[in-house]
Motif scaffolding. Structure first.
Motif, PDB file in Angstrom:
ATOM      1  N   ASP A 180     -60.207 -25.252  93.304  1.00  0.00           N
ATOM      2  CA  ASP A 180     -60.078 -23.960  93.169  1.00  0.00           C
ATOM      3  C   ASP A 180     -59.752 -23.422  92.004  1.00  0.00           C
ATOM      4  OD1 ASP A 180     -60.151 -24.310  95.833  1.00  0.00           O
ATOM      5  OD2 ASP A 180     -57.757 -24.053  96.319  1.00  0.00           O
ATOM      6  N   ASN A 181     -59.293 -24.228  90.937  1.00  0.00           N
ATOM      7  CA  ASN A 181     -58.816 -23.552  89.643  1.00  0.00           C
ATOM      8  C   ASN A 181     -58.722 -24.544  88.757  1.00  0.00           C
ATOM      9  OD1 ASN A 181     -56.004 -24.084  90.042  1.00  0.00           O
ATOM     10  ND2 ASN A 181     -56.001 -22.493  91.612  1.00  0.00           N
ATOM     11  N   ALA A 182     -58.744 -24.258  87.218  1.00  0.00           N
ATOM     12  CA  ALA A 182     -58.197 -25.198  86.300  1.00  0.00           C
ATOM     13  C   ALA A 182     -57.070 -25.848  86.354  1.00  0.00           C
ATOM     14  CB  ALA A 182     -58.685 -24.474  85.026  1.00  0.00           C
ATOM     15  N   THR A 183     -56.120 -25.113  86.777  1.00  0.00           N
ATOM     16  CA  THR A 183     -54.706 -25.636  87.005  1.00  0.00           C
ATOM     17  C   THR A 183     -54.557 -26.875  87.896  1.00  0.00           C
ATOM     18  OG1 THR A 183     -53.745 -23.596  86.498  1.00  0.00           O
ATOM     19  CG2 THR A 183     -52.101 -25.216  87.125  1.00  0.00           C
ATOM     20  N   SER A 184     -55.470 -26.621  89.103  1.00  0.00           N
ATOM     21  CA  SER A 184     -55.508 -27.933  89.653  1.00  0.00           C
ATOM     22  C   SER A 184     -56.162 -28.935  89.405  1.00  0.00           C
ATOM     23  CB  SER A 184     -55.571 -27.336  91.365  1.00  0.00           C
ATOM     24  OG  SER A 184     -56.767 -26.662  91.141  1.00  0.00           O
ATOM     25  N   LEU A 220     -60.734 -32.067  78.671  1.00  0.00           N
ATOM     26  CA  LEU A 220     -61.132 -30.575  78.100  1.00  0.00           C
ATOM     27  C   LEU A 220     -60.900 -29.585  79.181  1.00  0.00           C
ATOM     28  CD1 LEU A 220     -62.590 -29.458  75.710  1.00  0.00           C
ATOM     29  CD2 LEU A 220     -64.922 -29.336  77.087  1.00  0.00           C
ATOM     30  N   ASP A 221     -60.038 -28.583  78.657  1.00  0.00           N
ATOM     31  CA  ASP A 221     -59.569 -27.578  79.322  1.00  0.00           C
ATOM     32  C   ASP A 221     -60.571 -26.231  79.071  1.00  0.00           C
ATOM     33  OD1 ASP A 221     -58.465 -25.318  80.716  1.00  0.00           O
ATOM     34  OD2 ASP A 221     -56.286 -25.650  79.879  1.00  0.00           O
ATOM     35  N   ALA A 222     -61.582 -26.321  79.880  1.00  0.00           N
ATOM     36  CA  ALA A 222     -62.391 -25.139  79.600  1.00  0.00           C
ATOM     37  C   ALA A 222     -62.259 -23.884  80.652  1.00  0.00           C
ATOM     38  CB  ALA A 222     -63.835 -25.738  79.715  1.00  0.00           C
ATOM     39  N   ALA A 223     -61.320 -23.743  80.881  1.00  0.00           N
ATOM     40  CA  ALA A 223     -60.692 -22.401  81.694  1.00  0.00           C
ATOM     41  C   ALA A 223     -61.580 -21.194  81.253  1.00  0.00           C
ATOM     42  CB  ALA A 223     -59.306 -22.292  81.795  1.00  0.00           C
ATOM     43  N   HIS A 224     -61.542 -21.033  80.054  1.00  0.00           N
ATOM     44  CA  HIS A 224     -62.767 -20.202  79.365  1.00  0.00           C
ATOM     45  C   HIS A 224     -63.712 -20.867  78.965  1.00  0.00           C
ATOM     46  CE1 HIS A 224     -59.468 -16.902  79.156  1.00  0.00           C
ATOM     47  NE2 HIS A 224     -58.534 -17.908  79.049  1.00  0.00           N
ATOM     48  N   GLY A 225     -64.626 -21.048  79.992  1.00  0.00           N
ATOM     49  CA  GLY A 225     -65.804 -21.956  79.505  1.00  0.00           C
ATOM     50  C   GLY A 225     -67.087 -21.791  79.983  1.00  0.00           C
ATOM     51  N   SER A 272     -63.599 -26.171  84.539  1.00  0.00           N
ATOM     52  CA  SER A 272     -63.893 -24.622  84.043  1.00  0.00           C
ATOM     53  C   SER A 272     -63.685 -23.837  85.253  1.00  0.00           C
ATOM     54  CB  SER A 272     -65.261 -24.606  83.278  1.00  0.00           C
ATOM     55  OG  SER A 272     -65.401 -23.315  82.820  1.00  0.00           O
ATOM     56  N   ASN A 273     -63.081 -22.824  84.796  1.00  0.00           N
ATOM     57  CA  ASN A 273     -63.095 -21.599  86.010  1.00  0.00           C
ATOM     58  C   ASN A 273     -64.482 -20.895  86.068  1.00  0.00           C
ATOM     59  OD1 ASN A 273     -60.419 -21.997  87.122  1.00  0.00           O
ATOM     60  ND2 ASN A 273     -59.404 -20.763  85.231  1.00  0.00           N
ATOM     61  N   CYS A 274     -64.782 -20.770  87.215  1.00  0.00           N
ATOM     62  CA  CYS A 274     -65.939 -19.893  87.599  1.00  0.00           C
ATOM     63  C   CYS A 274     -65.361 -18.658  87.644  1.00  0.00           C
ATOM     64  CB  CYS A 274     -66.733 -20.460  88.724  1.00  0.00           C
ATOM     65  SG  CYS A 274     -67.458 -22.113  88.347  1.00  0.00           S
ATOM     66  N   HIS A 275     -64.280 -18.454  88.152  1.00  0.00           N
ATOM     67  CA  HIS A 275     -63.856 -17.053  88.521  1.00  0.00           C
ATOM     68  C   HIS A 275     -63.605 -16.086  87.041  1.00  0.00           C
ATOM     69  CE1 HIS A 275     -60.257 -19.468  89.358  1.00  0.00           C
ATOM     70  NE2 HIS A 275     -59.596 -18.954  88.097  1.00  0.00           N
ATOM     71  N   LYS A 276     -63.686 -17.012  85.985  1.00  0.00           N
ATOM     72  CA  LYS A 276     -63.172 -16.245  84.808  1.00  0.00           C
ATOM     73  C   LYS A 276     -64.518 -15.562  84.351  1.00  0.00           C
ATOM     74  CE  LYS A 276     -59.120 -18.186  82.880  1.00  0.00           C
ATOM     75  NZ  LYS A 276     -58.100 -17.260  83.079  1.00  0.00           N
ATOM     76  N   TRP A 277     -65.199 -16.204  83.362  1.00  0.00           N
ATOM     77  CA  TRP A 277     -66.392 -15.723  82.750  1.00  0.00           C
ATOM     78  C   TRP A 277     -67.814 -15.798  83.390  1.00  0.00           C
ATOM     79  CZ3 TRP A 277     -65.287 -12.413  79.047  1.00  0.00           C
ATOM     80  CH2 TRP A 277     -63.926 -12.444  78.539  1.00  0.00           C
TER      81      TRP A 277
HETATM   82  C1  LIG Z   1     -56.813 -22.371  78.672  1.00  0.00           C
HETATM   83  C2  LIG Z   1     -56.279 -22.179  80.341  1.00  0.00           C
HETATM   84  N1  LIG Z   1     -56.281 -23.059  80.876  1.00  0.00           N
HETATM   85  C3  LIG Z   1     -56.074 -22.917  82.281  1.00  0.00           C
HETATM   86  C4  LIG Z   1     -55.883 -21.567  82.863  1.00  0.00           C
HETATM   87  C5  LIG Z   1     -55.509 -21.754  84.184  1.00  0.00           C
HETATM   88  O1  LIG Z   1     -56.531 -21.037  85.157  1.00  0.00           O
HETATM   89  P1  LIG Z   1     -56.132 -20.674  86.735  1.00  0.00           P
HETATM   90  O2  LIG Z   1     -55.004 -20.126  86.876  1.00  0.00           O
HETATM   91  O3  LIG Z   1     -57.598 -20.192  87.142  1.00  0.00           O
HETATM   92  O4  LIG Z   1     -55.997 -22.445  87.022  1.00  0.00           O
HETATM   93  C6  LIG Z   1     -55.947 -20.493  82.024  1.00  0.00           C
HETATM   94  C7  LIG Z   1     -56.032 -19.408  82.621  1.00  0.00           C
HETATM   95  O5  LIG Z   1     -55.986 -18.110  81.940  1.00  0.00           O
HETATM   96  C8  LIG Z   1     -56.204 -20.654  80.416  1.00  0.00           C
HETATM   97  O6  LIG Z   1     -56.547 -19.565  79.851  1.00  0.00           O
END
Ligand SMILES: Cc1ncc(COP(=O)(O)O)c(C=O)c1O
Length: 397
Positions: A83-87, A190-195, A213-218
């Motif tokens: 679902d997201n980078a945090t999980s 590698l936290d590529a949330a912005h990736g 990596s989040n797909c919902h960001k970039w």
């Molecule tokens: C570097 C980084 N890691 C993790 C996250 C968490 O993303 P998410 O809330 O989609 O899990 C963010 C969100 O801005 C982020 O900038």
């Protein structure tokens, strides 16, 4: 000053016309066509839920992994849709086991939620979190590489490294860091949330143990779409946060990793189902596709950064080579005694309520400072940064 116009591509998004939206970085923003695409997948699911969730839905998730894999130069079988980078960060950290005294390395610019997950597992296992101080302003990528590598000891087992840092907007020298750390037998998360969609990622070549990596960001995909890539030799140790049927279904020619991550209970997979269309649709908005989009966003944010620096008489805190599609500037620090990322900076509210500008402003403990972070996405225009510069001059005097 009049409210600025967005770029000609803004017609593809349904953003509030009364807001100057300069914060793509926090949660992204999804084009209208992709929101329709997501609804189409939901309609198909609700037309015949069993046939969809047992069949077409699973097939589309495979297509989504394949579409991601071709953009990321990796094997689709090494990707899990989450679902997201945090999980994803939690998935990795809470799967691993550590010995008391093991060292987990993290730069002080890390995203707080992910840092919290690192602290949580370190406490559970008696491991030590080693925080690497990265100066900000920073002279260049070598400063980051030296600071991180000097902190590596024979007890270092894992390092959590960002592609682009959240509070300071630094495009990290992550390719070099991954090569050096993995070369020193330190697993890189590698936290590529912005990736994906912001910086080129070639995951097999990169060689990190784990990448999310989040797909919902970039990528501008619907919210709740991200991936976790796990290198093949690490997959046996990584399990989803939710243990489900995949734990004991017969392997049947595939891997336990695949089974476990492909089904984690009933959920709405429409955001993931929309990924192939997202990659094609957004990639088709600009001639030259994704590489051209990344370059266009980067040039625009650098232009925005120069406009702000000139108007406010401040210096950029990092070289242009350390900027992707977000840029952070340092504002004068107030007298606040407590610096906490959860505290709302009053300037952020003034910019929104008086000037209609959505842009993050916050204080951060380490590196200590008051920061404003601008984003650039296809719908933004140069005029919007001029307007922000004008508003900041009014609000800060
Ligand atoms: C570097 C980084 N890691 C993790 C996250 C968490 O993303 P998410 O809330 O989609 O899990 C963010 C969100 O801005 C982020 O900038």
């Amino acid at each position: 000053m009049d409210r600025p116009l967005r770029s000609e591509l803004a017609v593809h998004w349904g953003l509030d016309p009364d807001t100057v939206f300069l914060n793509h970085g926090s949660f992204g923003a999804t084009p209208l066509a992709i929101r329709e695409e997501q609804r189409r997948w939901q309609d198909r699911m609700e037309h015949e839920p069993v046939a969809f969730l047992d069949g077409e839905g699973l097939e589309q998730m495979t297509a989504a992994r394949q579409a991601l894999a071709s953009m990321l130069s990796c094997d689709a079988d090494d990707l899990a849709l989450v679902d997201n980078a945090t999980s994803a960060v939690n998935t990795v950290l809470r799967s691993l086991t550590f010995e008391p005294g093991d060292e987990l390395l993290v730069p002080d610019h890390a995203y707080q939620a992910c840092r919290n997950a690192l602290d949580f597992v370190a406490q559970r296992w008696g491991a030590t979190v080693v925080t690497v101080a990265i100066p900000f302003p920073v002279a260049g990528p070598e400063t980051v590489i030296d600071a991180v590598m000097e902190a590596v000891t024979e007890r270092t087992v894992l390092a959590m490294i960002d592609t682009v840092t959240s509070p300071t907007g630094l495009r990290m020298p992550f390719e070099d860091l991954v090569a050096r750390l993995e070369g020193a037998s330190v697993q890189v998360l590698l936290d590529a949330a912005h990736g994906i969609g912001m910086v080129p990622l070639a995951l097999d070549e990169l060689g990190a143990s784990y990448t999310t990596s989040n797909c919902h960001k970039w990528l501008c995909a619907p919210k709740g779409s991200a991936f976790l890539h796990v290198r093949k030799d690490r997959q046996h140790a990584i399990h989803p946060l939710t243990i489900s049927h995949g734990a004991n279904v017969p392997l049947d020619g595939t891997t336990r990793f695949r089974h476990e991550f492909d089904w984690t209970g009933t959920r709405d997979p429409s955001a993931h189902c929309a990924l192939p269309a997202t990659i094609d649709h957004v990639g088709g908005l600009v001639e030259g596709g994704w590489p051209a989009i990344m370059e266009r966003n980067r040039s625009l944010v650098l232009k925005g950064r120069s406009i702000l620096c000139e108007a406010l008489g401040i210096e950029p805190p990092c070289p242009e080579s350390m900027v992707a599609s977000i840029a952070t500037l340092i504002l004068p620090l107030g007298d606040e005694e407590e610096v906490h990322p959860h505290l709302q900076d009053p300037l952020k509210n003034v910019l929104k309520s008086t000037y209609g500008i959505q842009v993050p402003v916050w204080t951060w403990a380490s590196p200590r400072g008051r920061f404003i972070r601008i984003s650039a996405q296809l719908y933004n225009s140069e005029e919007e940064y001029r307007y922000l510069a004008w508003a900041l001059k009014q609000a800060l005097t």
